[in-house]
Enzyme design. Sequence first.
Site, PDB file in Angstrom:
ATOM      1  CE  LYS A  64      -3.212   2.642   2.972  1.00  0.00           C
ATOM      2  NZ  LYS A  64      -4.100   2.639   4.147  1.00  0.00           N
ATOM      3  CG  ASP A 108      -5.528   8.002   4.446  1.00  0.00           C
ATOM      4  OD1 ASP A 108      -6.435   8.600   3.833  1.00  0.00           O
ATOM      5  OD2 ASP A 108      -5.715   7.009   5.186  1.00  0.00           O
ATOM      6  CE  LYS A 142      -6.692   8.726   7.875  1.00  0.00           C
ATOM      7  NZ  LYS A 142      -7.371   7.693   8.695  1.00  0.00           N
ATOM      8  CG  ASP A 199      -1.909   5.307   4.926  1.00  0.00           C
ATOM      9  OD1 ASP A 199      -1.774   4.248   5.569  1.00  0.00           O
ATOM     10  OD2 ASP A 199      -2.979   5.652   4.394  1.00  0.00           O
ATOM     11  CD  GLU A 213      -6.658   5.277   2.357  1.00  0.00           C
ATOM     12  OE1 GLU A 213      -7.660   5.419   3.080  1.00  0.00           O
ATOM     13  OE2 GLU A 213      -5.526   5.011   2.803  1.00  0.00           O
ATOM     14  NE  ARG A 261     -10.833  -1.213   3.607  1.00  0.00           N
ATOM     15  CZ  ARG A 261     -11.436  -1.390   4.781  1.00  0.00           C
ATOM     16  NH1 ARG A 261     -12.563  -2.073   4.850  1.00  0.00           N
ATOM     17  NH2 ARG A 261     -10.908  -0.912   5.875  1.00  0.00           N
TER      18      ARG A 261
HETATM   19  N1  BES Z   1      -4.282   4.635   6.831  1.00  0.00           N
HETATM   20  C1  BES Z   1      -5.425   4.349   7.620  1.00  0.00           C
HETATM   21  C2  BES Z   1      -5.150   3.343   8.737  1.00  0.00           C
HETATM   22  C3  BES Z   1      -4.204   3.797   9.808  1.00  0.00           C
HETATM   23  C4  BES Z   1      -4.687   4.346  10.974  1.00  0.00           C
HETATM   24  C5  BES Z   1      -2.831   3.622   9.674  1.00  0.00           C
HETATM   25  C6  BES Z   1      -3.806   4.738  11.975  1.00  0.00           C
HETATM   26  C7  BES Z   1      -1.979   4.011  10.664  1.00  0.00           C
HETATM   27  C8  BES Z   1      -2.462   4.579  11.821  1.00  0.00           C
HETATM   28  C9  BES Z   1      -6.531   3.785   6.748  1.00  0.00           C
HETATM   29  O1  BES Z   1      -6.562   4.243   5.447  1.00  0.00           O
HETATM   30  C10 BES Z   1      -7.817   4.172   7.368  1.00  0.00           C
HETATM   31  O2  BES Z   1      -8.111   5.329   7.397  1.00  0.00           O
HETATM   32  N2  BES Z   1      -8.569   3.200   7.865  1.00  0.00           N
HETATM   33  C11 BES Z   1      -9.806   3.438   8.495  1.00  0.00           C
HETATM   34  C12 BES Z   1     -10.784   2.417   8.003  1.00  0.00           C
HETATM   35  C13 BES Z   1     -12.207   2.729   8.355  1.00  0.00           C
HETATM   36  C14 BES Z   1     -12.676   3.944   7.596  1.00  0.00           C
HETATM   37  C15 BES Z   1     -13.070   1.526   8.015  1.00  0.00           C
HETATM   38  C16 BES Z   1      -9.592   3.326  10.002  1.00  0.00           C
HETATM   39  O3  BES Z   1      -8.775   2.519  10.442  1.00  0.00           O
HETATM   40  O4  BES Z   1     -10.224   4.091  10.731  1.00  0.00           O
HETATM   41 ZN    ZN Z   2      -4.804   4.841   4.679  1.00  0.00          ZN
HETATM   42 MN    MN Z   3      -7.647   6.027   5.214  1.00  0.00          MN
END
Ligand code: BES
Ligand code: ZN
Ligand code: MN
Length: 499
Positions: free
Chosen positions: A269, A274, A281, A292, A353, A355
């Site tokens: 990835k 992000d 966020k 990320d 994003e 996935r």
């Molecule tokens: N890049 C994030 C996941 C992440 C969170 C990595 C904290 C490192 C530290 C990912 O793209 C994301 O935002 N995931 C969401 C998924 C949710 C929307 C289903 C998450 O983990 O909140």
């Molecule tokens: Zn992400």
């Molecule tokens: Mn994300």
Amino acid sequence: MTTLTFTARKTERIAEQKTSCLVLPLFEGRVLNDELTAVDNACDGMITRSLALGDFSGKSGTKAELTGSAQAKRILLVGCGDSASFDQQAQRKFAATAAKAMAAGKYSDALVSIASLPLDGSDATDLLEMLARQLCLATYVYTETLSKPKDLPALKKVTVNPGSLVSSAKAKTHLAMGQAVGNGANFTRQLVNLPGNVCTPSYLATQARALAKRHSKVSTTVLDEKKMKELGMGSLLSVGNGSDEPSKLIVMEYKGGKAKEAPYALVGKGITFDTGGISLKPGPKMDEMKFDMGGAGAVFGTLQAVADMGLPINVVGVVAAAENMPSGRATKPGDVVTSMSGKTIEILNTDAEGRLVLCDALTYVGRYKPREVVDIATLTGAIIVALGNHASGIFANDDALAQDLVAAGNRADDRAWQLPVWQDYQKQLDSPFADVANIGVGGGNAGSITAACFLARFTEEYRWAHMDIAGTAFSSSPKGATGRPVALLVDYLRQRAGQ
Ligand code: BES
Ligand code: ZN
Ligand code: MN
């Protein structure tokens, strides 16, 4: 980046060797072995006197630096704990403590003797690898975007005396292996630490071309947005819609095996920043989302290490690189896109994003008829809730592969833990408007598993494992990339290569 030089040289006269710093292990109990006695005599009893003062107990994880002799200008004693329990954990602690102390020293060369340690041949080679890896990691300094460079480590050259534990040639080979892992992890750290305005998808593509220039057995192909559109990668492309930075699919092929041999595939990835997109966020700690692309970074570092080691296998590394931004052109919640596989996806949350870029990269890599595919991604915050910062999460459609990765993590001291991808979770991804939704109903419940379940729908054609490294790729304090899970991945590939 500073590069260390490692040499192995067997000597029975350690006290007569010229060095800026002689590094010696010492167990608890104030007993000097023959080696320590000889060095103690050469520096007029400095070691005996220091131990008598009670300044240094030999406890595991501690060290003491003494003024040495005309030959060895300094003596660094490294605690090994109780001699009766010098197990793998204590051996690793010795390597890490010695490496950190040497990296902090003001000298350019050091001589480490492991000759007196109670080890068998295989413990000794592991220890040498760990020592070299830890020295590389400990001497890494991020300077790229600082106007005044920090103090760089002085250490340049490390010589190791393996005594009669292993031959000098074998010691040198294993030092080089540890160095390949350490340098690979540092390459990963560097890419992951770079800010999002430097490390863009295009920057990653440039780094991939540079890796191919450095290594004759690596070749790089970069697919631009036009090419990805032709291939039908509507899911990957939807993530970069809101960004001015063009998305890239970066393919690096390492050919160490026979030309026709099926490769092992690593898919990373590579979200270079992000924001969450329209599902924006929150502000605090958003800067950490420059990390990320940790999965992509691990693909780069692992490929470099594998190429440095010259492993006799083929490996293809695919990096799905995009920037996730909100804008008038950005993907909206509820939008439906068509992936390269033909499956349609309802994007309920633009922050899920990772996935979306991975599914198209995973479909693409199928054309290499890979033996196994491992994807690596900072995919979910939920994996940090489950495993904290200690272990990466592993998910697979093949339990043997998952367990091989767990075993590789244990051997490499870069641990991972398997979680289920049971059918029971799949229905959380049902959508009335598309073949699959990009987040599970039930909110954050089993968020890491539903993310893996999404990916599982695109990986039915081959043996596949997914590593969620959101908790292990970087640390929040001190802030920075860890280089994980390069050591695990290199160990896994060495195992596959029979080495
Ligand atoms: N890049 C994030 C996941 C992440 C969170 C990595 C904290 C490192 C530290 C990912 O793209 C994301 O935002 N995931 C969401 C998924 C949710 C929307 C289903 C998450 O983990 O909140
Ligand atoms: Zn992400
Ligand atoms: Mn994300």
